[in-house]
Design an enzyme around this catalytic site. Structure first.
Site, PDB file in Angstrom:
ATOM      1  N   HIS A 144       0.832  -1.205   0.000  1.00  0.00           N
ATOM      2  CA  HIS A 144       0.000   0.000   0.000  1.00  0.00           C
ATOM      3  C   HIS A 144       0.870   1.259   0.000  1.00  0.00           C
ATOM      4  O   HIS A 144       0.684   2.160  -0.826  1.00  0.00           O
ATOM      5  CB  HIS A 144      -0.921  -0.019   1.228  1.00  0.00           C
ATOM      6  CG  HIS A 144      -1.809   1.174   1.347  1.00  0.00           C
ATOM      7  ND1 HIS A 144      -3.162   1.100   1.205  1.00  0.00           N
ATOM      8  CD2 HIS A 144      -1.533   2.479   1.613  1.00  0.00           C
ATOM      9  CE1 HIS A 144      -3.689   2.309   1.365  1.00  0.00           C
ATOM     10  NE2 HIS A 144      -2.710   3.157   1.624  1.00  0.00           N
ATOM     11  N   GLU A 145       1.826   1.317   0.928  1.00  0.00           N
ATOM     12  CA  GLU A 145       2.681   2.506   1.035  1.00  0.00           C
ATOM     13  C   GLU A 145       3.675   2.590  -0.124  1.00  0.00           C
ATOM     14  O   GLU A 145       3.949   3.679  -0.634  1.00  0.00           O
ATOM     15  CB  GLU A 145       3.398   2.535   2.383  1.00  0.00           C
ATOM     16  CG  GLU A 145       2.468   2.570   3.589  1.00  0.00           C
ATOM     17  CD  GLU A 145       1.404   3.658   3.546  1.00  0.00           C
ATOM     18  OE1 GLU A 145       1.628   4.712   2.910  1.00  0.00           O
ATOM     19  OE2 GLU A 145       0.334   3.450   4.142  1.00  0.00           O
ATOM     20  N   HIS A 170       2.043   4.164  -3.081  1.00  0.00           N
ATOM     21  CA  HIS A 170       1.989   5.629  -3.009  1.00  0.00           C
ATOM     22  C   HIS A 170       3.280   6.246  -3.551  1.00  0.00           C
ATOM     23  O   HIS A 170       3.240   7.200  -4.334  1.00  0.00           O
ATOM     24  CB  HIS A 170       1.765   6.099  -1.569  1.00  0.00           C
ATOM     25  CG  HIS A 170       0.359   5.970  -1.100  1.00  0.00           C
ATOM     26  ND1 HIS A 170      -0.704   6.576  -1.723  1.00  0.00           N
ATOM     27  CD2 HIS A 170      -0.170   5.290  -0.048  1.00  0.00           C
ATOM     28  CE1 HIS A 170      -1.822   6.287  -1.076  1.00  0.00           C
ATOM     29  NE2 HIS A 170      -1.524   5.500  -0.057  1.00  0.00           N
TER      30      HIS A 170
END
Length: 168
Positions: A78-79, A82
Site C-alpha cells: 500500500h505505502e 503511493h
C-alpha cells in the site's frame, strides 16, 4: 513516548516483501526506482505513511508486531504504491485510479484504502466532556490539556454550549 523494538525477524520479513514488490514494479514499469528508506516510528492508529520527498515509508511498530504477516502483506505494498505512483505519475489523488492500478495490476495486491487491525493498544487516552444537550464528547489528551491551561474552549456542534469536563 516509549520506543517499540521490532524483532529482527519481522524487520527481515518487511524488507523481503518490500524488495520483492519493488522488483516486481521495476520490472513491470521498466524502471529502476531505488529502495525506499523504512522507519518504524509511525504513531497512533495509522498503520503506515509514505513520504514522497524523502522516498520514505514510516510504519507503526505496534501494529506491525501485533498483526505480523497481515500487516506486511497489506501495508507494505500500500505505502510502496503511493511512492511509485508519485514518481511515475506525479501529483495525483492519493487513492485514485493510478494508485488502484499500481496496487492491482503492477503489485498484484487488493487495493484496500484502510486497514482493519485492532487498534485498542494504539488508541490514545481520551477525556469525557459534556454539554447542555447531555451528549458526551471525547477529547484527546492534547485538546484536554489546552482546555485545562485555558488556551481554548470547545463547543458542542449541536447546542453550541462550551464543553465541560466530567469529573471521574
Amino acid at each position: 513516548m516509549k520506543t517499540v523494538r521490532v524483532p529482527i525477524a519481522l524487520v527481515q520479513s518487511v524488507m523481503r516483501t518490500l524488495r520483492e514488490k519493488l522488483q516486481q514494479a521495476n520490472k513491470y514499469l521498466n524502471t529502476d526506482y531505488p529502495e525506499p528508506t523504512l522507519q518504524y516510528n509511525q504513531r497512533g492508529t495509522i498503520a503506515g505513511s509514505a513520504y514522497y520527498a524523502n522516498w520514505e515509508i514510516r510504519l507503526n511498530p505496534t501494529l506491525l508486531i501485533e498483526n505480523k504477516q497481515n500487516f506486511i502483506e497489506e501495508v507494505i505494498p500500500h505505502e510502496l504504491a503511493h511512492l511509485l505512483v508519485s514518481r511515475h505519475f506525479g501529483r495525483v489523488a492519493p487513492h485514485g485510479k493510478e494508485w488502484k492500478w499500481m496496487m492491482e495490476t503492477v503489485l498484484q495486491v487488493s487495493a484496500k484504502r484502510t486497514h482493519h487491525f485492532d487498534i485498542s493498544n494504539v488508541t490514545a487516552k481520551t477525556f469525557s466532556y459534556a454539554c447542555r444537550c447531555q451528549e458526551i464528547h471525547q477529547l484527546t489528551l492534547r485538546r484536554h490539556n489546552k482546555v485545562q491551561r485555558g488556551e481554548t474552549q470547545y463547543r458542542c456542534r449541536h447546542c453550541q454550549a462550551i464543553l465541560q469536563l466530567i469529573k471521574e
